[in-house]
Design an enzyme around this catalytic site. Structure first.
Site, mmCIF file in Angstrom:
data_model
loop_
_atom_site.group_PDB
_atom_site.id
_atom_site.type_symbol
_atom_site.label_atom_id
_atom_site.label_comp_id
_atom_site.label_asym_id
_atom_site.label_seq_id
_atom_site.Cartn_x
_atom_site.Cartn_y
_atom_site.Cartn_z
ATOM 1 N N GLU A 254 0.885 -1.176 0.000
ATOM 2 C CA GLU A 254 0.000 0.000 0.000
ATOM 3 C C GLU A 254 0.913 1.213 0.000
ATOM 4 O O GLU A 254 1.565 1.508 1.011
ATOM 5 C CB GLU A 254 -0.892 -0.010 1.247
ATOM 6 C CG GLU A 254 -1.869 -1.170 1.284
ATOM 7 C CD GLU A 254 -2.979 -1.069 0.244
ATOM 8 O OE1 GLU A 254 -3.178 0.008 -0.336
ATOM 9 O OE2 GLU A 254 -3.638 -2.097 0.011
ATOM 10 N N CYS A 288 -1.695 9.481 2.844
ATOM 11 C CA CYS A 288 -1.468 8.919 1.503
ATOM 12 C C CYS A 288 -2.574 9.308 0.534
ATOM 13 O O CYS A 288 -2.329 9.464 -0.655
ATOM 14 C CB CYS A 288 -1.344 7.409 1.582
ATOM 15 S SG CYS A 288 -2.780 6.624 2.326
HETATM 16 P P1 NAD Z 1 8.898 4.662 4.023
HETATM 17 O O1 NAD Z 1 8.729 3.800 2.831
HETATM 18 O O2 NAD Z 1 10.120 5.466 4.142
HETATM 19 O O3 NAD Z 1 8.802 3.803 5.384
HETATM 20 C C1 NAD Z 1 7.710 2.954 5.658
HETATM 21 C C2 NAD Z 1 8.172 1.830 6.569
HETATM 22 O O4 NAD Z 1 9.120 1.016 5.881
HETATM 23 C C3 NAD Z 1 8.872 2.299 7.843
HETATM 24 O O5 NAD Z 1 8.513 1.451 8.912
HETATM 25 C C4 NAD Z 1 10.347 2.120 7.497
HETATM 26 O O6 NAD Z 1 11.176 1.980 8.621
HETATM 27 C C5 NAD Z 1 10.302 0.852 6.672
HETATM 28 N N1 NAD Z 1 11.424 0.653 5.762
HETATM 29 C C6 NAD Z 1 12.240 1.593 5.217
HETATM 30 N N2 NAD Z 1 13.136 1.005 4.392
HETATM 31 C C7 NAD Z 1 12.882 -0.322 4.415
HETATM 32 C C8 NAD Z 1 13.455 -1.455 3.751
HETATM 33 N N3 NAD Z 1 14.481 -1.333 2.907
HETATM 34 N N4 NAD Z 1 12.936 -2.674 4.001
HETATM 35 C C9 NAD Z 1 11.878 -2.826 4.820
HETATM 36 N N5 NAD Z 1 11.308 -1.794 5.493
HETATM 37 C C10 NAD Z 1 11.789 -0.549 5.279
HETATM 38 O O7 NAD Z 1 7.600 5.565 4.063
HETATM 39 P P2 NAD Z 1 7.371 6.896 4.905
HETATM 40 O O8 NAD Z 1 7.975 8.027 4.162
HETATM 41 O O9 NAD Z 1 7.730 6.686 6.289
HETATM 42 O O10 NAD Z 1 5.773 6.997 4.817
HETATM 43 C C11 NAD Z 1 5.117 7.841 3.961
HETATM 44 C C12 NAD Z 1 4.745 7.117 2.677
HETATM 45 O O11 NAD Z 1 3.810 6.084 2.960
HETATM 46 C C13 NAD Z 1 4.055 8.041 1.689
HETATM 47 O O12 NAD Z 1 4.528 7.767 0.400
HETATM 48 C C14 NAD Z 1 2.591 7.648 1.820
HETATM 49 O O13 NAD Z 1 1.801 7.929 0.693
HETATM 50 C C15 NAD Z 1 2.694 6.174 2.090
HETATM 51 N N6 NAD Z 1 1.475 5.676 2.746
HETATM 52 C C16 NAD Z 1 0.648 4.861 2.030
HETATM 53 C C17 NAD Z 1 -0.546 4.418 2.599
HETATM 54 C C18 NAD Z 1 -1.501 3.548 1.815
HETATM 55 O O14 NAD Z 1 -2.381 2.932 2.420
HETATM 56 N N7 NAD Z 1 -1.375 3.478 0.508
HETATM 57 C C19 NAD Z 1 -0.861 4.787 3.909
HETATM 58 C C20 NAD Z 1 0.020 5.616 4.603
HETATM 59 C C21 NAD Z 1 1.200 6.056 4.016
#
Ligand code: NAD
Length: 487
Positions: A254, A288
């Site tokens: 997501e 998001c």
């Molecule tokens: P991010 O991708 O940087 O981090 C999300 C999670 O992934 C965190 O827990 C992070 O520690 C972990 N992570 C980071 N690198 C990783 C890796 N290599 N392997 C596994 N896990 C890893 O996202 P963010 O910037 O913290 O969050 C914002 C983003 O999330 C925005 O793009 C937003 O649109 C999206 N989002 C989507 C939804 C949805 O339902 N579509 C909901 C909320 C947020």
């Protein structure tokens, strides 16, 4: 003022089936609004993933075989405990993630709905009796749990985004290992661990391992984890999807969005601009499904921009815990610099800044940009900040063409006094969710939430699809006697 609570159960700890002894490595959890230290919590080590997977695997089988009502009652008790601890969790959400109170309330209400929906899943009839060509062969397909589910969640709606995975996954007989974002480890996980423990969830079925990418990566690679449920950015989602794909692991992604609101020439502009402001500025735009791009018919574009700008000017920004504000802080310095960079690039490329475009510490002013066109930064990229970009169109076909530009396809909205005209446009938008006469931030725990294109990989949250997400089909046949074979 240092409000650090040494008596909090999560103080310096991680939750691995139960509360581990005080961990040496800790994360400072700070209020983005003030920089004040909320608490120190334990940070997981990569070896904890292996330990959590082992206990989860052992605990999952008896849990899956437990009576449906046993699992349902844990979910119901968790919901009751959440209600009892409402004021505590609201304060945590406000302080830890910089939520204004109405956003924290929205998150809390969604969580209760998720838990209630999940409590109904174990007794739902799922499966199918199949016809068979073989005489006296009973043939059916049933749903069985995946086993151990790894959940990786972001910081923006830390509680709701964790519960929307944990609750249905547990209800359907799985164990879960959750890795919350290290910026929101308490409301995004450790608080939940305590609630589920108090609700009587058997040990081993839930572990909460706050940590960074290394812990997430270890979850994705672990052979005992059968599925990854990932919510986060499209960039990280691609990495997670690739690694999960290599190990042939089910993965639900997501991801990001740059959502479109289309305002047609006959829309009620007072309401349209109010919905537009809410959709772009709620939680400082760090949602998001927030509206990134406002597409407005030329006839009404000037008036819409004026109304939206007025609303942006009148929204107070500040510390949501100590003041009555409409916008709180951005989560981090890195994030606010990214937002500002995108806004500056867009104005340099020719867009007009109507209001905002400034920040003080982590407080970004609600921003309205007009004359935004494809190729400009806030048009092409997800901003994840309080920035509304307005683009003008001349007819319905152009509106659809513009809305469908770009890599994302999460949520969209169309506003018109003619519902049928708006529905006709809605059908042409390549987005996983389309809302007519509304804005783009709409959430209901039973509805299928998810995106198309680079916003996801076809997976959905919401109880309508929970069986599909957290169980897998098993085809079973049974014969009265072993059939005769020619060998
Ligand atoms: P991010 O991708 O940087 O981090 C999300 C999670 O992934 C965190 O827990 C992070 O520690 C972990 N992570 C980071 N690198 C990783 C890796 N290599 N392997 C596994 N896990 C890893 O996202 P963010 O910037 O913290 O969050 C914002 C983003 O999330 C925005 O793009 C937003 O649109 C999206 N989002 C989507 C939804 C949805 O339902 N579509 C909901 C909320 C947020």
């Amino acid at each position: 003022m240092n409000t650090i609570r040494k008596d909090a159960v999560w103080h310096r700890r991680v939750y691995l089936s139960g509360w581990l002894e005080e961990s040496v490595d800790t994360i400072e959890v700070r209020e983005p609004a003030t920089g004040e230290l909320i608490d120190l919590v334990g940070i997981a080590r990569v070896t904890h993933v292996d330990d959590a997977a082992r206990v989860a695997t052992a605990a999952q089988r008896p849990w899956a075989e437990s009576a449906p009502n046993v699992r349902a009652s844990v979910l119901r008790r968790a919901a009751a405990l959440f209600e009892d601890r409402k004021s505590e969790i609201l304060s945590l959400l406000i302080r830890e993630s910089g939520s204004i109170r109405p956003k924290a309330e929205f998150e809390f209400t969604s969580v209760l709905a998720e838990l209630h929906e999940a409590a109904s899943l174990p007794t739902q009839a799922e499966g199918v009796l199949l016809p068979s060509g073989a005489p006296n062969r009973l043939s059916f397909a049933r749903r069985i749990p995946i086993g151990v589910v790894g959940a990786i969640t972001p910081w923006n709606l830390p509680l709701a985004l964790a519960v929307r995975c944990i609750a249905p996954a547990l209800a359907l007989g799985n164990a879960v290992i959750l890795k919350p974002d290290p910026k929101t480890p308490i409301s995004g996980g450790l608080f939940l661990a305590q609630v589920f423990q108090d609700a009587g969830l058997p040990a081993g079925l839930l572990s909460v391992l706050p940590g960074d990418a290394d812990i997430g990566d270890a979850l994705v690679r672990h052979p005992a984890i059968g599925m990854i449920s990932f919510t986060g950015s499209t960039g990280t989602g691609r990495v997670v999807g690739r690694i999960a794909g290599e190990s042939l692991k089910k993965v639900s992604l997501e991801l990001g969005g740059n959502n479109a609101l289309i305002v047609l020439d006959d829309a009620d502009l007072e309401r349209a601009s109010s919905a537009g402001a809410y959709g772009s500025f709620l939680h400082q735009g760090q949602v998001c499904v927030a509206i990134g791009r406002h597409f407005v018919h030329r006839k009404i574009a000037a008036q819409y921009a004026k109304l939206l700008t007025e609303r942006a000017k009148n929204l107070p920004v500040g510390d949501p815990f100590r003041q009555d504000v409409a916008l709180g802080p951005i989560i981090s310095q890195q994030q606010i610099e990214k937002i500002d960079h995108l806004v500056q690039r867009t104005t340099l490329a020719g867009a007009t800044l109507q209001v905002g475009g400034k920040y003080d510490r982590l407080f970004y002013q609600p921003t309205v940009l007009t004359e935004v066109a494809p190729g400009m930064a806030t048009f092409d990229h997800e901003v994840f900040g309080p920035v509304a970009s307005i683009t003008v169109f001349d007819d319905d076909d152009e509106a659809i063409h513009l809305a469908n530009l770009g890599e994302y396809g999460l949520s969209a909205a169309v506003q018109s006094q003619s519902v049928s005209r708006a529905m006709a446009l809605g059908r042409q938008i390549k987005a996983g969710m389309v809302h007519i006469n509304d804005q783009t931030i709409v959430y209901e725990a039973h509805a299928p939430f998810g995106g198309l294109k680079a916003s996801g990989n076809g997976s959905r949250y919401g109880s309508l699809t929970s069986h599909e997400e957290y169980t897998t089909l098993q085809w079973v046949t049974a014969n009265e006697v072993i059939p005769g074979y020619p060998f």
